[in-house]
Design an enzyme around this catalytic site. Structure first.
Site: not given
Lengths: 364, 494
Positions: A12-14, A209
């Site tokens: 997961g990410c920003a 993302n």
């Protein structure tokens, strides 16, 4: 334990991006501030930045950012480069020691041009020549990894939280007209420097993302066309697909977005005739490059930026404008922290690419 | 030779329904209207059992067994005796029965999303199963305005990646053809005539018909070629690779004779090879001849059996101008084939899909052609696994016949199918109502499509093209390293 590249890791990410349509160069401080707001969307196992317009004095040259695990790998790579390129400048990339970033590889930067006679013999254009050389380094030289290889741009990435990565690379000392940033939350424990984002090929950089469910279908399709997906990450495969569609198939970015986040057939059916024809052609022609599953991506390229969501909008993505500056981010807060009162702020629809480019006359 | 034993219990009401239903003469009525069982004629087709109003009939394996031997099974001994008596080639029908050939579909498990990636609910979100089959050019072309020109050759559009396999009129009845054609139309898919021509009454279904050109060229004429959505050149089929066909003169009667363009009562023998195709370049010529005859308006399919070097064969076909390759595996069915051929020649479709898909990718031509696979597809998960291995679509023959009543007694070659499918005897063929048959087929394919959507949604995939060749969706169990390598998948837990 296997490291990234030997096994597929989801994460997961920003993401965050700033683009100055007027070509104004801004310091990396703003993007650092924006991505830092989303600290809890990362887990300290990867962060990075892509910047365009940062090397005006060398803008005709390919800027290679390379990680080395050892001096041996550096020597072998430099021999490899020497045979193929005219290296007009090389140096270590300046970094700031910080306790928050550890196990750094050797990080080098080269400004190069293909050797004219080698380029001619290869019967390739200089972009293809350079991209093949970097793919060859990543593929065949153990312990060497080309992080970015475009002109007047560069990627800075590491294992750590993105704001610490920014401090490490002294990102505030660079000035660019276009910035993207990434904070990573991979589901494995050992982070790997090369596995961080942005991922890049030539001028193209991607921060992403999501986790795409079409991964192996896309990977096996793009590998047919000479790409080799060493990292087994979504971002890598999306980058290669975009490079293939735009540079080799000569699609526009808009058309490429209509391939990878193609509208549903039921949506295509109610479009006007011209759109319907184009969209159904693209879906049939490039069906192997449809990307499913959640994603939001920011694509940086020379003179522009594209933001794109998967067609169901399974990941957050916000856009904003203030004057000539455009902002994209996973969260609105990360935009408000650097621009409190945007002229306009909106959430782009799933599958609808937002593409911004330099205004006419912008000098970069 | 006796294989089954017929019994009845006391609930029998002596209605003689079983006598009327049995087309093999295994149950007859004695002078006193009592039942007489001729066990040796029973094929275990289950027709009498299904129709007995009292549920009084039992068909079981005959408990009289030959002396057990570690090498020679009872079947081996029986076959030896049969051949000793007749001097003939053993005939069989339906798919291969190689007991020790694994069904790889059963050794592959599918993936699903958890946490990192959401599964998608097909009841709430669009879930796309439409597939387009045909050639793709290497690049786009733009007009002077800069707009993309449509340079795609003709494609087949399937609403779901399932179609009906080739089964010829002659091998099966006209009513079966009617049911298949009408179901294909309702489902937005295709049915395939097989090599026996197309009955004129089915011309209205042309948009959903694939006509076949096989080595015997039965029923092939210009109108035939143009009364179709696509033309299939049949080189071989999984049940009998390398072997031609033989439809006995007994079945060449009436409309079968007319449709096949073969005189009544004369055996219709398809040669083993096409006599104008002795090599791959000849195939390219036939492909182009057919395209000429149909004005380049229809895709051309080339159907081959999965044999040892199927990967280079498929590559050759992809370069022959064909739009679609159809591959039929070891377990593909047939109306009649020599038993030794059926059970010993060819390779399982799962391995063939994997090696063909991989080979076409290595040669960078996988996107140029489409691949249809068949041969032992039993359910929707087999179809999903076939697509994840690399197929564009699957084709079902045996499963379609089962929907129409077939119980796989494997006696098609006798021409006396009690379910009225693989026969031309009027009192038997009328047992299938084509409208009811079409309804059963539509239900079957719709049910599979619902299941495919459910499986895709679980994996977070909402369009079938994202499943094609997506081998990370599969994991193997009970497979050795070589098998995993050929299938291109990892072991469960990896």
């Amino acid at each position: 334990m296997k490291r990234e590249g030997e096994v597929r890791i989801s994460s997961g990410c920003a993401i965050s991006g700033i683009f100055c349509k007027d070509g104004k160069r801004i310091s990396g401080e703003a993007i650092r501030k924006s991505i830092a707001v989303m600290h809890n969307r990362s887990n300290g196992l990867g962060g990075g930045f892509a910047a365009y317009g940062i090397y005006p004095q060398y803008k005709e040259y390919f800027a290679l950012h390379i990680f080395y695990d050892s001096q041996l790998a550096r020597e072998e790579t430099e021999r490899f480069l020497d045979k193929r390129f005219d290296i007009i400048n090389l140096s270590k990339i300046p970094v700031r020691q910080t306790p928050k970033i550890a196990d750094a590889p050797l990080i080098w930067r080269y400004f190069v041009l293909p050797l004219p006679h080698m380029l001619q013999d290869s019967q390739l254009d200089e972009d293809e020549y350079t991209s093949r050389a970097t793919i060859m380094i990543n593929d065949s030289i153990t312990g060497a990894y080309v992080v970015s290889c475009g002109k007047d741009m560069g990627v800075f990435k590491a294992v750590g939280y993105p704001e610490d990565v920014a401090d490490f690379y002294r990102i505030e000392e660079y000035e660019g007209y276009s910035w993207t940033a990434h904070g990573r939350y991979p589901t494995n424990t050992p982070g790997w420097w090369a596995g961080s984002h942005p991922f890049s090929l030539l001028d193209l950089t991607v921060v992403h993302n999501g986790e795409i469910s079409s991964y192996d279908a896309n990977r096996r399709a793009v590998e047919m066309y000479g790409y080799s997906c060493n990292l087994l990450t979504d971002t890598e495969v999306i980058t290669y697909i975009l490079d293939y569609l735009t540079r080799k198939q000569r699609l526009t970015l808009k058309e490429s977005s209509e391939v990878i986040a193609a509208p549903f057939w039921s949506t295509i059916a109610i479009k006007d005739e011209e759109d319907r024809k184009r969209l159904s052609y693209l879906r049939k022609m490039y069906s192997s490059f449809l990307v499913t599953g959640p994603f939001s991506i920011l694509v940086g390229f020379r003179g522009g930026m594209m933001a794109l969501n998967d067609r169901l909008k399974l990941r957050s993505l916000v856009a904003a404008e203030k004057g000539s500056t455009v902002y994209f981010s996973s969260e609105e807060a990360a935009i408000r922290v650097i621009e409190e009162n945007p002229d306009r702020i909106w959430a782009p629809q799933g599958g609808d690419a937002v593409i911004v480019t330099l205004e006419k006359g912008a000098d970069v | 030779m006796r294989r089954y034993r017929i019994r009845k219990d006391e609930s029998c009401v002596s209605c003689l329904r079983c006598v009327r239903e049995c087309s093999f003469g295994a149950i007859t009525a004695g002078d006193d209207k009592s039942l007489v069982f001729h066990h040796e004629k029973c094929t275990d087709c289950q027709r009498c059992v299904s129709f007995c109003p009292a549920g009084a009939i039992y068909i079981t394996e005959d408990e009289n067994r030959f002396r057990r031997n570690a090498v020679f099974s009872e079947d081996d001994i029986k076959e030896i005796r049969l051949q000793a008596e007749t001097g003939g080639v053993l005939l069989s029908s339906m798919g291969a029965s190689g007991r020790n050939v694994p069904i790889y579909f059963d050794k592959m498990l599918l993936n699903a999303s958890q946490v990192t990636n959401p599964s998608i609910d097909p009841l709430r979100e669009p879930m796309e199963t439409a597939v387009f089959l045909g050639q793709r050019p290497e690049g786009i072309e733009r007009n002077q305005m800069g707009d993309i020109e449509d340079n795609l050759p003709p494609h087949l559009e399937l609403k779901t990646p399932i179609m009906f396999s080739a089964m010829s009129y002659g091998a099966i009845s006209l009513n079966v053809h009617k049911a298949l054609a009408s179901a294909a139309e309702k489902l937005g898919i295709y049915w395939n005539t097989g090599e026996g021509g197309l009955h004129e009454s089915l011309y209205p279904y042309k948009e959903h018909t694939i006509v076949q050109v096989a080595s015997g060229r039965f029923g092939v004429h210009e109108t035939y070629l143009n009364t179709a959505a696509a033309i299939e050149i049949k080189i071989g089929q999984g049940a009998k690779p390398g072997i031609g066909g033989h439809l006995t003169g007994k079945k060449i009667i009436g409309d079968v004779s007319k449709t096949r363009m073969v005189p009544e009562g004369l055996d219709a023998i398809s040669p083993a090879p096409h006599h104008d195709i002795y090599s791959i370049e000849d195939l390219a010529q036939l492909v182009m001849s057919i395209k000429e005859a149909t004005h380049y308006e229809k895709p051309v399919i080339v159907k081959v059996a999965a044999v040892h070097n199927i990967a280079p064969i498929a590559s050759g076909i992809a370069r022959s101008g064909a739009d679609i390759i159809s591959i039929d595996g070891y377990r593909g069915g047939t109306g009649a084939a020599p038993k030794r051929i059926r059970d010993n020649v060819g390779i399982p479709i799962e391995l063939a899909i994997a090696s063909v898909d991989q080979r076409l990718r290595e040669e960078r031509i996988r996107d140029r052609v489409s691949v249809i696979v068949s041969g032992g597809i039993r359910n929707s998960s087999d179809a999903v696994k076939a697509i994840a291995l690399g197929a564009d679509a699957v084709s079902i023959g045996t499963a379609a016949l089962c929907a129409l009543g077939c119980h796989i007694c494997a006696s098609c070659h006798t021409g006396r199918c009690a379910w009225g499918l693989a026969t031309q005897i009027p009192e038997l063929t009328k047992r299938l109502d084509p409208e009811k048959g079409a309804e059963l087929l539509v239900n079957l394919v719709n049910a599979w499509t619902r299941e495919i959507k459910e499986i895709m949604g679980g994996m977070g995939i909402n369009s079938i093209e994202a499943l094609r060749g997506n081998r990370m969706a599969l994991r193997g169990v009970d497979l050795n390293e070589k098998e995993l390598e050929i299938l291109g998948i990892r072991y469960a837990g990896e």
